[in-house]
Scaffold this motif. Structure first.
Motif, mmCIF file in Angstrom:
data_model
loop_
_atom_site.group_PDB
_atom_site.id
_atom_site.type_symbol
_atom_site.label_atom_id
_atom_site.label_comp_id
_atom_site.label_asym_id
_atom_site.label_seq_id
_atom_site.Cartn_x
_atom_site.Cartn_y
_atom_site.Cartn_z
ATOM 1 N N ASN A 1 0.839 -1.217 0.000
ATOM 2 C CA ASN A 1 0.000 0.000 0.000
ATOM 3 C C ASN A 1 0.865 1.255 0.000
ATOM 4 O OD1 ASN A 1 -2.311 -1.542 -0.010
ATOM 5 N ND2 ASN A 1 -2.538 -1.523 2.228
ATOM 6 N N PHE A 2 1.979 1.210 0.749
ATOM 7 C CA PHE A 2 2.883 2.363 0.795
ATOM 8 C C PHE A 2 3.427 2.668 -0.601
ATOM 9 C CE2 PHE A 2 7.431 3.484 0.974
ATOM 10 C CZ PHE A 2 7.322 4.777 1.469
ATOM 11 N N ALA A 3 3.946 1.652 -1.296
ATOM 12 C CA ALA A 3 4.510 1.871 -2.630
ATOM 13 C C ALA A 3 3.427 2.208 -3.647
ATOM 14 C CB ALA A 3 5.280 0.620 -3.071
ATOM 15 N N ASN A 4 2.268 1.588 -3.541
ATOM 16 C CA ASN A 4 1.196 1.822 -4.508
ATOM 17 C C ASN A 4 0.674 3.257 -4.415
ATOM 18 O OD1 ASN A 4 -0.702 0.775 -6.510
ATOM 19 N ND2 ASN A 4 -2.235 1.082 -4.907
ATOM 20 N N GLU A 5 0.549 3.785 -3.185
ATOM 21 C CA GLU A 5 0.080 5.163 -3.027
ATOM 22 C C GLU A 5 1.091 6.155 -3.585
ATOM 23 O OE1 GLU A 5 -0.836 5.646 1.065
ATOM 24 O OE2 GLU A 5 -2.536 4.260 1.040
ATOM 25 N N LEU A 6 2.409 5.838 -3.446
ATOM 26 C CA LEU A 6 3.427 6.715 -4.030
ATOM 27 C C LEU A 6 3.312 6.741 -5.550
ATOM 28 C CD1 LEU A 6 6.693 5.920 -2.041
ATOM 29 C CD2 LEU A 6 5.376 8.025 -1.969
ATOM 30 N N GLU A 51 -1.144 9.573 -5.157
ATOM 31 C CA GLU A 51 -2.266 9.964 -4.306
ATOM 32 C C GLU A 51 -1.871 11.148 -3.420
ATOM 33 O OE1 GLU A 51 -4.105 6.934 -2.103
ATOM 34 O OE2 GLU A 51 -4.377 5.565 -3.803
ATOM 35 N N ILE A 52 -2.829 12.009 -3.182
ATOM 36 C CA ILE A 52 -2.576 13.183 -2.352
ATOM 37 C C ILE A 52 -2.397 12.737 -0.899
ATOM 38 C CG2 ILE A 52 -3.530 15.381 -1.553
ATOM 39 C CD1 ILE A 52 -5.129 15.492 -4.156
ATOM 40 N N ASN A 53 -1.458 13.385 -0.233
ATOM 41 C CA ASN A 53 -1.159 13.086 1.173
ATOM 42 C C ASN A 53 -0.723 11.631 1.382
ATOM 43 O OD1 ASN A 53 -1.923 15.741 1.945
ATOM 44 N ND2 ASN A 53 -4.088 15.112 2.096
ATOM 45 N N ALA A 54 -0.052 11.066 0.380
ATOM 46 C CA ALA A 54 0.471 9.699 0.527
ATOM 47 C C ALA A 54 1.601 9.718 1.551
ATOM 48 C CB ALA A 54 1.005 9.180 -0.802
ATOM 49 N N PRO A 55 1.648 8.743 2.456
ATOM 50 C CA PRO A 55 2.733 8.728 3.471
ATOM 51 C C PRO A 55 4.089 8.532 2.796
ATOM 52 C CG PRO A 55 1.532 6.643 3.465
ATOM 53 C CD PRO A 55 0.773 7.563 2.560
ATOM 54 N N ASN A 56 5.102 9.179 3.384
ATOM 55 C CA ASN A 56 6.447 9.046 2.792
ATOM 56 C C ASN A 56 7.332 8.085 3.563
ATOM 57 O OD1 ASN A 56 6.825 10.541 5.073
ATOM 58 N ND2 ASN A 56 8.165 12.075 4.124
ATOM 59 N N GLN A 57 6.791 7.373 4.542
ATOM 60 C CA GLN A 57 7.580 6.364 5.226
ATOM 61 C C GLN A 57 6.661 5.279 5.804
ATOM 62 O OE1 GLN A 57 9.823 7.997 8.452
ATOM 63 N NE2 GLN A 57 8.045 8.698 9.594
ATOM 64 N N ALA A 77 10.435 7.426 1.398
ATOM 65 C CA ALA A 77 10.517 7.760 -0.025
ATOM 66 C C ALA A 77 10.832 9.236 -0.208
ATOM 67 C CB ALA A 77 9.200 7.413 -0.719
ATOM 68 N N GLU A 78 11.677 9.509 -1.223
ATOM 69 C CA GLU A 78 11.996 10.878 -1.616
ATOM 70 C C GLU A 78 11.780 10.997 -3.122
ATOM 71 O OE1 GLU A 78 12.633 13.458 0.124
ATOM 72 O OE2 GLU A 78 12.793 12.461 2.095
ATOM 73 N N PRO A 79 11.086 12.031 -3.576
ATOM 74 C CA PRO A 79 10.835 12.171 -5.026
ATOM 75 C C PRO A 79 12.076 12.680 -5.756
ATOM 76 C CG PRO A 79 9.872 14.007 -3.834
ATOM 77 C CD PRO A 79 10.419 13.084 -2.789
ATOM 78 N N LEU A 80 12.193 12.342 -7.038
ATOM 79 C CA LEU A 80 13.253 12.826 -7.910
ATOM 80 C C LEU A 80 12.630 13.737 -8.974
ATOM 81 C CD1 LEU A 80 15.374 9.605 -8.523
ATOM 82 C CD2 LEU A 80 15.958 11.526 -7.056
ATOM 83 N N TYR A 81 13.195 14.951 -9.106
ATOM 84 C CA TYR A 81 12.680 15.910 -10.076
ATOM 85 C C TYR A 81 13.772 16.272 -11.072
ATOM 86 C CZ TYR A 81 8.568 16.615 -7.144
ATOM 87 O OH TYR A 81 7.418 16.428 -6.431
ATOM 88 N N ARG A 82 13.359 16.495 -12.305
ATOM 89 C CA ARG A 82 14.263 17.014 -13.337
ATOM 90 C C ARG A 82 13.484 18.092 -14.082
ATOM 91 N NH1 ARG A 82 16.633 12.609 -17.106
ATOM 92 N NH2 ARG A 82 17.640 12.100 -15.125
ATOM 93 N N ASN A 83 14.020 19.339 -13.986
ATOM 94 C CA ASN A 83 13.320 20.489 -14.582
ATOM 95 C C ASN A 83 11.883 20.582 -14.060
ATOM 96 O OD1 ASN A 83 15.622 21.084 -16.134
ATOM 97 N ND2 ASN A 83 14.931 19.721 -17.797
ATOM 98 N N GLU A 84 11.757 20.424 -12.728
ATOM 99 C CA GLU A 84 10.484 20.540 -12.039
ATOM 100 C C GLU A 84 9.465 19.495 -12.484
ATOM 101 O OE1 GLU A 84 9.066 24.495 -12.380
ATOM 102 O OE2 GLU A 84 10.752 25.376 -11.263
#
Length: 941
Positions: A525-530, A534-540, A557-564
């Motif tokens: 569920n943690f990985a699927n919500e990421l 989904e809004i307000n998905a838990p990050n740990q 979890a930490e997101p990766l961004y490239r050019n926003e």
């Protein structure tokens, strides 16, 4: 009909052979027919004789059996023998009938009548009166009858039977001899017949060969003349025949005439063909020149293609350089070549160049070569004479052309130098222009390798950085595909095969590992919500791995961004098992300490308050004071346990080891515990004659008190407790056996862990800190031993303490030991058993030994009687001086300082002892032979 055979050799020869074969078959058939009938007749006679002989043998055996049965009946009165004898009568009658039905000669007819007469005589005339006389008891009549006629007639009949059997055997042998003689005659007849037929065949063959051979010989002679060109006198014998040879002769004559007619025509045609051949040879020469040029061009194109392909098919620098130098050597038709990249390592590849030549070229690159190539930026050729070492098998002068090709970078700088040598000829301007163009391809390939190496170095550095992180890294793209995992992640899952999931989906990995996750739905569920944004998905989240030793894992979890723009997620898996266990242990410790401290403190405070506020009788005051004392002791033990654990964890726990006997120590513990229990029967059993160990008495008492008290405590219903001391070859085993609650199997691995308590309501009522077994385990390990547990839930437990045994220690009875005269040694040791052991060992080596347990006494004796050596213990409990004081005093004494001192101690003070002047240092426990060796080496050296 005659013409049919005259016109064909094969038909004529086949007819003769057919007649021959028919005659041969008729003659052979007649001989074989005679042989078959003769053999059949004799075999029939032999079979008949053998059948007769079998019947006669059976008749003889039956008569003999009947006679034996009658005699047995008369001798023993056995009715069964009588019946058997009468049964033989019927058997003999049947055999006589079979014999009578066979073809018999007149003599055999007479013998048949004799057998019938004897049969009637024996069975009808002799046996009935004999049986009657026997039954009436008239044995004399039986004897008279046998003597008068019976026995003689039986013997006569048996002789006749045997004579007839011999006649039948002779008859079979005579028939066999006669048959053998007839076989020999028929074989000679067959041999004579075959020989006769072979003579006829030879005659037929000779006549046929003469008819065929003579005309064939004439044809061969004529053909030989034709082949040699002698065509003038070819003559054939005239005969009247119409077969194949006649046809062949006529055809040969026609062919000969035809050859003569066409010979002149062939000569004319040959002249024309000769002229045409000369023209074709000239055209062939021109075509060969054109073909050679095409092949050269084809080879050049092939080398070009191979070079281009090798430049584009690999990103390995050395592999590409090897391809370049070999490819260019093929294109240039060069005999040797080299390429050197102008980097810090001077990377190179060579073909046909020695290593010495490579180093020479690289070391002289800066002597004008690079400057010229950088200034001109186009290839140039140097012509030179070949030195002797390059000529090989040639002696004459030879030139060589060296082509220098610069490889230019996109910025116009020379980044590599190529040199190719050719012995066959120089280089044209067109070739140099072509080769210069090819060098641009090399520049592009080298630039591509630079870019690849740079990106590969960055990738390796990033990979190394990720692998040094102590957390498991799992990199996902926005679609949930796994892009990268680090080594720590693999170690967390205890698998070396997780790299196979790279470029596969997170769900596929999760399905394969879900069976080792305690509650996999939470992780999913943690990985699927990421991944579904989904809004307000838990990050740990947290999950538990259950493969092997259970481990707690925290993932965030930490997101990766490239050019926003979101490009993926980093999942960090951290093993926080130790923190989790420490937190659990802290909670357990707080709970345990709160309970264990408050209970005795409550008793102390309560009884103290009663003593202060009330007037009590003396006996009541004493009872309350005893209770306070016991609870204070309980608090002291609890605090000491905590302090022991702290000292063991910090490595500051010390042990004063001496040689101790386990039996009195165990008895002391047992007696002390027996006082506090009346429902347990504690027994001590020992089969150990030698129970000596090297250990700290107080610590060993603490271990055995803890284990035996546990046996009492966890046997709340009472029962037997047995302390068994058993001696193994190198160890002593002390087993504490109870009949109490036992230990669950799942709790055994953690039983010796600090603060561990079995999670059971029955045991929780008993109380305890969970430190006793952990402390006992550490103490026994410090004594180089172990504690082993075996238990069955509800049936009891057995704790076995294993300690190394010390052999050869006897009670000391005197302070002096006489040796064989090697020298005098003084032993200063307060442990009497060890002093006895060392004294015995050194005495057997020939020394005179004097022992002391007090440092002052030892010094006084040494000053008056200087020994050859001193064995000294540092810890002297029975003296105001310790061993270091004695050592320092001896070494500062002008007359004693040369006496070698060997320190024997349980303390690790080697550096300090040697600094004070000791000649040797041994840490207890050690083998006494090591001390003897140390002393002998020093004294003899």
């Amino acid at each position: 009909m005659n013409n049919y055979f005259q016109t064909s050799l094969s038909r004529r020869f086949a007819s003769l052979m057919a007649v021959f074969i028919i005659l041969f078959l008729i003659g052979a058939s007649i001989i074989l027919f005679i042989q078959f009938h003769v053999q059949k007749d004799y075999e029939k006679q032999n079979i008949l004789a053998e059948d007769k002989e079998k019947i006669i043998i059976n008749i003889d055996d039956s008569f003999n059996q009947a006679i034996l049965d009658v005699r047995g009946y008369i001798a023993f009165g056995n009715e069964s023998l009588k019946e058997s004898a009468l049964d033989e009568k019927v058997e003999i009658q049947g055999l006589i009938k079979m014999y009578s039905e066979m073809p018999l000669s007149s003599k055999e007819q007479v013998f048949l009548q004799e057998m019938i007469s004897f049969h009637d005589l024996y069975f009808n005339e002799l046996l009935p009166p004999t049986f009657n006389d026997y039954e009436q008891g008239n044995m004399q009549a039986i004897v008279n009858r046998a003597n008068n006629a019976g026995t003689a007639q039986i013997q006569t009949f048996q002789r006749n039977l045997n004579r007839y059997r011999l006649e039948l055997d002779n008859r079979v042998e005579v028939n066999s001899d006669a048959l053998t003689s007839i076989y020999h005659k028929l074989q000679w007849t067959m041999f004579a017949f075959v020989l006769f037929m072979l003579i006829i065949l030879l005659s037929i063959t000779r006549i046929s060969l003469n008819r065929i051979g003579k005309p064939l010989k004439e044809l061969a002679f004529a053909a030989d003349k034709v082949s040699r060109g002698d065509e003038s006198n070819i003559v054939f014998t005239k005969d009247k025949r119409y077969d194949e040879i006649s046809i062949l002769k006529n055809s040969f004559i026609k062919m000969f005439n035809s050859i003569k007619e066409n010979e002149q025509h062939m000569k004319d045609t040959n002249e024309e063909l000769s002229e045409q051949q000369e023209e074709l040879q000239a055209q062939q020469f021109e075509l060969e020149n054109l073909l050679g040029q095409m092949e050269n061009r084809e080879n050049q194109l092939r080398h070009h293609n191979e070079l281009i392909n090798s430049l584009s098919n690999s990103l390995d620098k050395q592999e590409v350089l090897n391809s370049i130098v070999k490819g260019f050597s093929g294109v240039l038709r060069a005999d040797k070549g080299i390429i050197v990249i102008l980097d810090s390592e001077k990377t190179y590849a060579k073909w046909g160049v020695s290593q010495v030549g490579v180093q020479q070229f690289i070391s002289h690159l800066d002597n004008g070569t690079l400057e010229r190539l950088q200034e001109e930026q186009h290839p140039h050729v140097i012509k030179r004479r070949l030195p002797r070492e390059e000529k090989g098998i040639h002696n004459e002068d030879q030139p060589c052309w060296d082509l220098y090709l610069p490889v230019l970078s996109p910025s116009g700088n020379v980044e590599a130098v190529m040199v190719y040598s050719r012995f066959s000829g120089g280089y044209s301007a067109e070739e140099m222009q072509e080769y210069s163009s090819l060098s641009k391809q090399v520049s592009i390939s080298l630039e591509k390798i630079k870019v690849f190496e740079s990106s590969e170095a960055d990738r390796m550095m990033n990979n190394d950085i990720l692998n040094t992180i102590h957390e498991g890294i799992q990199l996902l793209d926005t679609n949930g595909k796994i892009i990268h995992i680090n080594e720590t992640f693999s170690s967390i899952y205890q698998s070396d095969h997780l790299n196979q999931y790279i470029d596969k989906s997170f769900l596929e990995w999760f399905n394969d590992v879900s069976d080792i996750v305690e509650e996999p739905v939470e992780l999913y569920n943690f990985a699927n919500e990421l991944l579904t944004n989904e809004i307000n998905a838990p990050n740990q989240a947290q999950y538990k791995l259950i493969n092997g030793q259970p481990r707690m894992i925290q993932v965030y979890a930490e997101p990766l961004y490239r050019n926003e723009t979101l490009t993926g997620w980093i999942l960090v898996h951290r093993d926080f098992t130790k923190e989790y266990e420490a937190d659990q242990m802290k909670n357990e410790l707080v709970s345990t300490v709160s309970h264990e401290l408050r209970t005795p403190l409550a008793s102390v405070l309560g009884y103290t308050e009663l003593l202060i506020n009330r007037e009590l009788k003396p006996e009541r005051q004493k009872k309350y004071l005893n209770t306070i004392y016991q609870e204070a002791n309980r608090l002291t033990v609890l605090i000491n346990d905590f302090l022991d654990v702290q000292r063991m964890e910090s490595g500051k726990q010390t042990y004063e080891k001496k040689y101790e006997s386990l039996t009195p120590l165990l008895k002391e513990v047992i007696e002390g515990i027996k006082i506090n229990t009346s429902i347990h029967d504690i027994q001590f059993v020992s089969d150990a004659d030698d129970d000596m160990v090297l250990g700290d008495r107080d610590k060993l008492l603490q271990v055995f008190q803890n284990l035996i008290q546990n046996a009492v405590k966890y046997s709340p219903a009472g029962g037997n407790i047995t302390i068994k001391l058993h001696s193994a070859p190198k160890e002593l085993h002390v087993s504490i056996i109870d009949e109490g609650l036992g230990v669950p199997e799942e709790a055994m691995p953690n039983l010796f862990t600090k603060f561990f308590r079995v999670d059971n309501s029955d045991r929780r009522k008993i109380g305890g800190t969970g430190l006793g077994l952990a402390i006992a385990k550490e103490i026994i390990k410090a004594h180089e031993g172990d504690i082993v547990l075996s238990s069955k839930l509800g049936q009891g437990s057995t704790f076995t303490v294993i300690l190394p045994k010390v052999k050869g220690i006897a009670e000391i009875t005197t302070e002096s030991y006489s040796g064989k005269g090697r020298g005098k040694i003084v032993i200063v040791e307060d442990d009497k058993q060890l002093a006895s052991l060392l004294s015995n060992e050194l005495t057997e080596s020939g020394f005179f030994i004097t022992t002391f347990s007090n440092g002052e006494e030892a010094l006084a004796y040494v000053e008056k009687n200087p020994p050859d050596a001193i064995i000294l213990d540092i810890m002297l409990s029975m003296s105001n001086m310790d061993g270091l004081d004695v050592l320092q005093t001896v070494k500062n004494h002008s007359e004693l300082k040369d006496i070698p001192v060997f320190v024997s101690t349980a303390l690790d003070e080697k550096e300090k002892v040697l600094k004070l002047g000791a000649e040797g240092f041994l840490v207890k426990p050690y083998s006494p032979s090591k001390l003897t060796e140390l002393v002998l080496n020093n004294l003899n050296g």
